[in-house]
Scaffold this motif. Structure first.
Motif, short mmCIF file in Angstrom:
data_model
loop_
_atom_site.label_atom_id
_atom_site.label_comp_id
_atom_site.label_asym_id
_atom_site.label_seq_id
_atom_site.Cartn_x
_atom_site.Cartn_y
_atom_site.Cartn_z
N LEU A 102 2.40 -29.03 32.06
CA LEU A 102 1.48 -28.82 30.95
C LEU A 102 0.37 -27.78 31.09
N ILE A 103 0.08 -27.21 30.27
CA ILE A 103 -1.11 -26.30 30.14
C ILE A 103 -1.91 -27.15 28.94
N TYR B 35 -2.16 -32.34 39.30
CA TYR B 35 -3.08 -31.56 38.28
C TYR B 35 -4.25 -31.95 39.06
N GLN B 36 -5.58 -30.96 38.69
CA GLN B 36 -6.68 -31.05 39.25
C GLN B 36 -7.56 -31.24 38.05
N GLN B 37 -8.71 -31.99 37.69
CA GLN B 37 -9.49 -31.95 36.70
C GLN B 37 -10.88 -31.80 37.19
N GLN B 44 -6.17 -28.50 35.13
CA GLN B 44 -5.36 -27.46 35.71
C GLN B 44 -3.91 -27.95 36.37
N PHE B 45 -2.83 -27.39 36.28
CA PHE B 45 -1.80 -27.58 36.78
C PHE B 45 -1.63 -27.15 38.39
N LEU B 46 -1.35 -27.91 39.28
CA LEU B 46 -1.29 -27.32 40.70
C LEU B 46 0.01 -27.12 41.33
N ILE B 47 0.85 -27.96 41.25
CA ILE B 47 2.26 -27.81 41.77
C ILE B 47 3.26 -29.04 41.39
N GLN B 48 4.58 -28.52 41.32
CA GLN B 48 5.40 -29.43 40.93
C GLN B 48 6.65 -29.51 41.91
N TYR B 49 7.11 -30.70 42.06
CA TYR B 49 8.36 -30.96 42.88
C TYR B 49 9.39 -31.81 42.27
N CYS B 91 -1.75 -37.36 39.54
CA CYS B 91 -0.29 -37.09 39.74
C CYS B 91 0.47 -37.64 38.61
N ALA B 92 1.68 -36.85 38.07
CA ALA B 92 2.05 -37.28 36.88
C ALA B 92 3.59 -37.32 37.29
N SER B 93 4.55 -38.09 36.55
CA SER B 93 5.93 -38.11 36.87
C SER B 93 6.78 -37.98 35.68
#
Lengths: 114, 114
Positions: A102-103, B35-37, B44-49, B91-93
């Motif tokens: 997501l942006i 994500y970091q807020q 902002q998106f950091l990383i995805q697994y 964290c989001a899933s």
């Protein structure tokens, strides 16, 4: 660069009045569009989403949003605001060709006055 | 309750230290995002697994790293911490890699670097 713009940092609306929060995105193809709400001290909750089809989408808590391709916009609306709607609202976009992250826009803080 | 859990809820540490944030996705979700807020950068998106493999990287500093374990929980490691790393980390899933998948957010870990 792909970006999402929420022009209004803070909006105050009287309880019972209508609400419109603006969101614009920059990209060529049709993105996947989302609105999230964040209450103080809470995580983000999805209000609604748009992928294709009918450009007016209904969400939870009485919210709706309209996708306008010509304006690259996805504005969030609610006909009658309740005090409990006070929160921060984020427009977010997934540009499918660039992945699934997501942006987010910078967010709009909604205050509700009585 | 989104079904995504994050621990700890709050973390206070000093500059130069290293911390680990933990995330357990919703049951059945294979994709995990971090994500970091922060006040200045927003969300902002950091990383995805996805299913144990790194899938995408966003604005993640080299001092930060993450992994997803066979049981699908994920950890975000932040090292050589600086004052500017103070933020809310979400964290989001989601269930798969489809752009239209809803991402479910955890309550976040608030990191304070003193």
């Amino acid at each position: 660069a792909q970006s999402v713009t929420q022009p209004d940092i803070h909006i105050t609306v009287s309880e019972g009045a209508s609400l419109e929060l603006r969101c614009n995105y920059s990209y060529g193809a049709t993105p996947y569009l989302f609105w999230y709400v964040q209450s103080p001290g809470q995580g983000l909750q999805l209000l609604l989403k748009y992928f294709s089809g009918d450009t007016l989408v209904q969400g939870i808590k009485g919210f709706e949003a309209e996708f306008k391709r010509s304006q690259s916009s996805f504005n969030l609306r609610k006909p009658s605001v309740h005090w409990s709607d006070a929160a921060e609202y984020f427009c977010a976009v997934v540009f499918g060709e660039a992945g699934t992250a997501l942006i987010f826009g910078k967010g709009t803080t909604l205050s509700v006055s009585s | 309750d989104s079904g995504v859990t994050q621990t700890p809820k709050h973390l206070i540490t000093a500059t130069g230290q290293r911390v680990t944030l933990r995330c357990s996705p919703r049951s059945g979700d294979l994709s995990v995002y971090w994500y970091q807020q922060s006040l200045d950068q927003g969300l902002q998106f950091l990383i995805q697994y996805y299913n144990g493999e790194e899938r995408a990287k966003g604005n993640i500093l080299e001092r930060f790293s993450a992994q997803q374990f066979p049981d699908l929980h994920s950890e975000l490691n932040l090292s050589s911490l600086e004052l500017g790393d103070s933020a809310l980390y979400f964290c989001a899933s989601s269930v798969s890699l489809a752009p239209r998948d809803e991402q479910f957010f955890g309550p976040g870990t608030r990191l304070t670097v003193l």
